[in-house]
Design an enzyme around this catalytic site. Structure first.
Site, PDB file in Angstrom:
ATOM      1  NE  ARG A 248      35.771  44.299  31.068  1.00 34.30           N
ATOM      2  CZ  ARG A 248      36.941  43.851  31.516  1.00 34.30           C
ATOM      3  NH1 ARG A 248      37.873  44.183  30.893  1.00 34.30           N
ATOM      4  NH2 ARG A 248      36.863  43.344  32.717  1.00 34.30           N
ATOM      5  CG  ASN A 252      28.796  48.190  32.947  1.00 34.36           C
ATOM      6  OD1 ASN A 252      29.275  47.328  33.736  1.00 34.36           O
ATOM      7  ND2 ASN A 252      29.322  49.297  32.412  1.00 34.36           N
TER       8      ASN A 252
HETATM    9  N1  LIG Z   1      36.859  43.263  39.039  1.00 31.97           N
HETATM   10  C1  LIG Z   1      35.807  42.997  38.457  1.00 31.97           C
HETATM   11  O1  LIG Z   1      35.490  42.964  37.218  1.00 31.97           O
HETATM   12  C2  LIG Z   1      34.537  42.954  39.450  1.00 31.97           C
HETATM   13  C3  LIG Z   1      33.399  42.504  38.603  1.00 31.97           C
HETATM   14  C4  LIG Z   1      32.224  42.383  39.674  1.00 31.97           C
HETATM   15  C5  LIG Z   1      32.196  42.817  40.901  1.00 31.97           C
HETATM   16  N2  LIG Z   1      33.649  43.232  41.533  1.00 31.97           N
HETATM   17  C6  LIG Z   1      33.774  43.369  42.816  1.00 31.97           C
HETATM   18  O2  LIG Z   1      33.449  41.844  43.433  1.00 31.97           O
HETATM   19  C7  LIG Z   1      33.300  42.387  44.898  1.00 31.97           C
HETATM   20  C8  LIG Z   1      32.031  41.645  45.466  1.00 31.97           C
HETATM   21  O3  LIG Z   1      32.513  40.262  45.380  1.00 31.97           O
HETATM   22  P1  LIG Z   1      31.717  38.912  46.052  1.00 31.97           P
HETATM   23  O4  LIG Z   1      30.109  38.978  46.011  1.00 31.97           O
HETATM   24  O5  LIG Z   1      32.417  37.655  45.720  1.00 31.97           O
HETATM   25  O6  LIG Z   1      32.178  39.304  47.430  1.00 31.97           O
HETATM   26  P2  LIG Z   1      33.003  39.027  48.604  1.00 31.97           P
HETATM   27  O7  LIG Z   1      34.238  38.563  48.255  1.00 31.97           O
HETATM   28  O8  LIG Z   1      32.969  39.814  49.906  1.00 31.97           O
HETATM   29  O9  LIG Z   1      32.444  37.487  49.367  1.00 31.97           O
HETATM   30  C9  LIG Z   1      31.182  37.446  49.752  1.00 31.97           C
HETATM   31  C10 LIG Z   1      31.282  36.647  51.076  1.00 31.97           C
HETATM   32  O10 LIG Z   1      31.341  35.437  51.126  1.00 31.97           O
HETATM   33  C11 LIG Z   1      32.408  34.671  51.702  1.00 31.97           C
HETATM   34  N3  LIG Z   1      33.027  33.691  50.858  1.00 31.97           N
HETATM   35  C12 LIG Z   1      33.704  33.851  49.878  1.00 31.97           C
HETATM   36  N4  LIG Z   1      34.246  32.445  49.399  1.00 31.97           N
HETATM   37  C13 LIG Z   1      33.405  31.442  50.420  1.00 31.97           C
HETATM   38  C14 LIG Z   1      33.180  30.201  50.330  1.00 31.97           C
HETATM   39  N5  LIG Z   1      33.815  29.519  49.328  1.00 31.97           N
HETATM   40  N6  LIG Z   1      32.585  29.710  51.125  1.00 31.97           N
HETATM   41  C15 LIG Z   1      32.049  30.536  52.483  1.00 31.97           C
HETATM   42  N7  LIG Z   1      32.172  31.899  52.335  1.00 31.97           N
HETATM   43  C16 LIG Z   1      32.842  32.350  51.289  1.00 31.97           C
HETATM   44  C17 LIG Z   1      33.359  36.110  51.934  1.00 31.97           C
HETATM   45  O11 LIG Z   1      34.164  36.160  53.246  1.00 31.97           O
HETATM   46  C18 LIG Z   1      32.462  37.152  52.002  1.00 31.97           C
HETATM   47  O12 LIG Z   1      31.843  37.254  53.378  1.00 31.97           O
HETATM   48  C19 LIG Z   1      32.879  43.893  44.969  1.00 31.97           C
HETATM   49  O13 LIG Z   1      33.785  44.618  45.594  1.00 31.97           O
HETATM   50  C20 LIG Z   1      32.972  44.322  43.523  1.00 31.97           C
HETATM   51  O14 LIG Z   1      33.364  45.736  43.326  1.00 31.97           O
HETATM   52  C21 LIG Z   1      34.742  43.058  40.772  1.00 31.97           C
END
Ligand SMILES: NC(=O)c1ccc[n+]([C@@H]2O[C@H](COP(=O)([O-])OP(=O)(O)OC[C@H]3O[C@@H](n4cnc5c(N)ncnc54)[C@H](O)[C@@H]3O)[C@@H](O)[C@H]2O)c1
Ligand SMILES: [Zn+2]
Length: 377
Positions: A248, A252
């Site tokens: 996994r 990264n």
């Molecule tokens: N659990 C895991 O395996 C894993 C893997 C990678 C990343 N992550 C985590 O994911 C997070 C980042 O996720 P992200 O990039 O989705 O960020 P996010 O959830 O902050 O979303 C990005 C922005 O887009 C907006 N948004 C979301 N959906 C939308 C839509 N359909 N239309 C308009 N705006 C929308 C949100 O409000 C936010 O402002 C980090 O905290 C990271 O640590 C977790």
């Protein structure tokens, strides 16, 4: 919104024995949220966790889908952004779930991007010692990465994702039409993770992306196909190594360099996660090419060319503002990774689609490489 052409949704299975679940991918599939939940957990109530932005664009459709299927739903709306992966917001979410009389057997729905997925998934893992939950990812990053695999977390003051749990969802519902409202910069950043699957393990998929990325961005059928291909890749890796004791870690690729750059930018809007990962992957390819010529310079250039073509940054110099120093980057890399006798573990590449885990990377070699990169103009 672009015209919705309904096709059959794509289905990807995550095979984890009793914790197996489906990932359903397609334009408009959010309309089936209630019916799918009612089929999986007849009679269950639901609790939606979402953020302000997603609430504006998606919440009404999600709630209507639940109501149509007779699934009771309450909700909490938190502020958008990484700052919501905090103890304070976790407390609000947990208390709201309990106040809504959600019990064992009921469901939490994470409706949003990776922030909401991580936060709501962790709340589901701990409230009443574990509630089932559904991932309804609304960003490209969440649809291809964070919603699949069961990693949930909030952030500690000392680092990201340090308070968390492995807790698999019972369903992932990825409606690719929802990405139409995503800001272009967010979409592009999420695309870095799409390209990652090609670069780490699937050369044919990478070549397909080189030919079809415009259709992925504009929301044609290639978008659904790309999300499905990424989910298949992630599902296979998660099924064979759920808790990241081995393979996994390949996911990264680009993340060691990328995390250091993100941290150097204070996890601010200066550099989004996917943008940092794009630079990190370009660096991982160059570092691999430099180191014993693992990968050809031409392949490294090809990887960077595609990332740059879609508008992603590929060089440290592409980050706006003053560049970090080598010392700062090396400190951040050492914080991110355990350094054992001066040796670091990196994901390196033998070619496009051929990443591997290398435990014996000399920190001095990394320092020399980054010094060269920072000296480039
Ligand atoms: N659990 C895991 O395996 C894993 C893997 C990678 C990343 N992550 C985590 O994911 C997070 C980042 O996720 P992200 O990039 O989705 O960020 P996010 O959830 O902050 O979303 C990005 C922005 O887009 C907006 N948004 C979301 N959906 C939308 C839509 N359909 N239309 C308009 N705006 C929308 C949100 O409000 C936010 O402002 C980090 O905290 C990271 O640590 C977790
Ligand atoms: Zn990532």
């Amino acid at each position: 919104m672009t015209a919705t052409v309904r096709t059959d949704p794509a289905l990807v299975k995550v095979a984890l024995g009793a914790r197996s679940y489906d990932i359903v991918i397609g334009r408009g599939v959010i309309a089936s949220l209630g019916a799918r939940i009612a089929a999986l957990r007849p009679g269950a109530k639901s609790f939606i966790v979402t953020d302000d932005n997603v609430a504006r664009y998606v919440l009404a459709d999600a709630e209507a889908a639940l109501t149509r299927a007779g699934v009771a739903a309450s909700r909490v709306i938190v502020p958008p952004g990484e700052a919501s992966k905090s103890y304070r917001v976790l407390e609000q979410v947990c208390e709201a779930i309990i106040a809504s009389r959600i019990e064992r057997g009921d469901l939490v729905i994470a409706l949003g991007g990776g922030v909401i997925g991580d936060l709501a998934g962790f709340a589901a893992a701990v409230v009443r010692r574990g509630l089932d939950y559904v991932q309804a990812p609304t960003t490209l990053l969440a649809q291809v990465d964070s919603s699949v695999g069961g990693k949930t977390a909030i952030d500690s003051a000392l680092g990201k994702n340090l308070i968390g749990a492995f807790h698999q969802p019972i369903l992932v519902l990825a409606d690719t039409a929802l990405l139409d409202t995503l800001p272009e910069r967010e979409f592009r950043a999420g695309y870095a993770e799409v390209a990652k699957y090609g670069l780490l393990g699937d050369a044919a998929f990478f070549a397909w992306l080189e030919a079809n990325w415009r259709d992925v961005f504009s929301g044609g059928p290639a978008r659904e196909q790309a999300v499905a291909a990424c989910c298949r890749a992630k599902a296979a890796i998660v099924a064979s190594d759920e808790r990241e004791t081995g393979e996994r870690a390949l996911l990264n690729l680009g993340h060691t360099f990328g995390h250091a750059l993100e941290a150097a930018c204070g996890f601010s809007d200066r550099l989004l996660h996917g943008e940092a990962i794009a630079i990190g992957m370009a660096l991982a390819f160059e570092f691999s090419a430099r180191r014993q010529g693992l990968v050809s310079k031409a392949a490294a250039a090809r990887a960077a060319r595609h990332l740059a073509e879609v508008g992603l940054p590929t060089r440290i110099q592409d980050v706006p503002g003053p560049p970090p120093s080598v010392d700062q980057l090396m400190d951040l890399i050492a914080q991110d990774k355990k350094v054992r006798r001066g040796m670091l573990t990196f994901i390196l590449v033998r070619g496009i689609g051929a990443a591997f885990i290398e435990a014996g990377v000399d920190a001095r070699e990394v320092r020399a490489f980054l010094s060269e990169k920072l000296a480039e103009r």
